[in-house]
Design a protein around this motif. Structure first.
Motif, PDB file in Angstrom:
ATOM      1  N   GLU A  73      68.524  13.040  -4.089  1.00 52.68           N
ATOM      2  CA  GLU A  73      69.697  13.045  -3.222  1.00 52.68           C
ATOM      3  C   GLU A  73      70.253  14.449  -3.014  1.00 52.68           C
ATOM      4  O   GLU A  73      70.937  14.708  -2.037  1.00 52.68           O
ATOM      5  N   SER A  74      69.981  15.363  -3.938  1.00 51.64           N
ATOM      6  CA  SER A  74      70.496  16.731  -3.811  1.00 51.64           C
ATOM      7  C   SER A  74      69.415  17.724  -3.409  1.00 51.64           C
ATOM      8  O   SER A  74      69.680  18.916  -3.315  1.00 51.64           O
ATOM      9  N   ASP A  75      68.208  17.251  -3.136  1.00 50.11           N
ATOM     10  CA  ASP A  75      67.105  18.118  -2.718  1.00 50.11           C
ATOM     11  C   ASP A  75      67.094  18.192  -1.191  1.00 50.11           C
ATOM     12  O   ASP A  75      66.865  17.184  -0.524  1.00 50.11           O
ATOM     13  N   PRO A  76      67.348  19.381  -0.609  1.00 50.22           N
ATOM     14  CA  PRO A  76      67.398  19.502   0.856  1.00 50.22           C
ATOM     15  C   PRO A  76      66.099  19.101   1.553  1.00 50.22           C
ATOM     16  O   PRO A  76      66.121  18.696   2.706  1.00 50.22           O
ATOM     17  N   ALA A  77      64.978  19.201   0.853  1.00 52.07           N
ATOM     18  CA  ALA A  77      63.709  18.827   1.464  1.00 52.07           C
ATOM     19  C   ALA A  77      63.554  17.309   1.576  1.00 52.07           C
ATOM     20  O   ALA A  77      62.754  16.829   2.376  1.00 52.07           O
ATOM     21  N   LEU A  78      64.333  16.561   0.790  1.00 59.32           N
ATOM     22  CA  LEU A  78      64.178  15.112   0.762  1.00 59.32           C
ATOM     23  C   LEU A  78      65.381  14.342   1.298  1.00 59.32           C
ATOM     24  O   LEU A  78      65.275  13.163   1.573  1.00 59.32           O
ATOM     25  N   SER A  79      66.537  15.004   1.442  1.00 58.19           N
ATOM     26  CA  SER A  79      67.752  14.304   1.832  1.00 58.19           C
ATOM     27  C   SER A  79      68.439  15.029   2.981  1.00 58.19           C
ATOM     28  O   SER A  79      68.717  16.222   2.897  1.00 58.19           O
ATOM     29  N   THR A  80      68.731  14.294   4.046  1.00 59.19           N
ATOM     30  CA  THR A  80      69.431  14.915   5.179  1.00 59.19           C
ATOM     31  C   THR A  80      70.863  15.270   4.802  1.00 59.19           C
ATOM     32  O   THR A  80      71.404  16.260   5.278  1.00 59.19           O
ATOM     33  N   ARG A  81      71.484  14.485   3.914  1.00 58.57           N
ATOM     34  CA  ARG A  81      72.841  14.794   3.471  1.00 58.57           C
ATOM     35  C   ARG A  81      72.848  16.116   2.682  1.00 58.57           C
ATOM     36  O   ARG A  81      73.700  16.967   2.895  1.00 58.57           O
ATOM     37  N   ALA A  82      71.883  16.280   1.799  1.00 56.12           N
ATOM     38  CA  ALA A  82      71.801  17.521   1.021  1.00 56.12           C
ATOM     39  C   ALA A  82      71.508  18.705   1.933  1.00 56.12           C
ATOM     40  O   ALA A  82      72.032  19.796   1.739  1.00 56.12           O
ATOM     41  N   ARG A  83      70.681  18.485   2.961  1.00 53.31           N
ATOM     42  CA  ARG A  83      70.348  19.554   3.897  1.00 53.31           C
ATOM     43  C   ARG A  83      71.593  19.988   4.664  1.00 53.31           C
ATOM     44  O   ARG A  83      71.859  21.179   4.822  1.00 53.31           O
TER      45      ARG A  83
END
Length: 106
Positions: A73-83
């Motif tokens: 959830e906090s990895d920008p590569a995997l989560s649009t919210r984190a990005r």
């Protein structure tokens, strides 16, 4: 000599319920979760040169969240919210730096 099997018939080595059994096992593993752990150590004359610790957790997303695992959830590569959070932080940082530079030149 064996006789050829008519097409469309299952192999004599495959049971009819094998896919259902595999699905049941996978569902149980994902529901309960499973942890596989291991250490690899490389020593030379009682001097430890390298230690690798391996930990593997296999679980469903819901089960992982129950265990407190939510790194995706906090990895920008995997989560649009984190990005978008990362972009907002970067934008705020750039705006602060621009205001600081403008303050120096004024």
């Amino acid at each position: 000599m064996s006789t050829p099997r008519p097409s469309g018939l299952p192999s004599p080595y495959a049971s009819e319920g094998s896919s259902a059994n595999l699905a049941d096992i996978l569902e149980r593993v994902l529901d309960k979760g499973i942890v596989i752990a291991g250490d690899i150590k490389i020593n030379l004359l009682d001097i430890e040169l390298l230690t690798i610790k391996l930990r593997l957790v296999v679980a469903s997303v819901d089960r992982a969240k129950e265990m407190g695992i939510d790194w995706w959830e906090s990895d920008p590569a995997l989560s649009t919210r984190a990005r978008s959070d990362e972009l907002a932080r970067e934008n705020a940082d750039l705006q602060r730096r621009i205001a600081e530079l403008e303050g120096r030149t004024a």
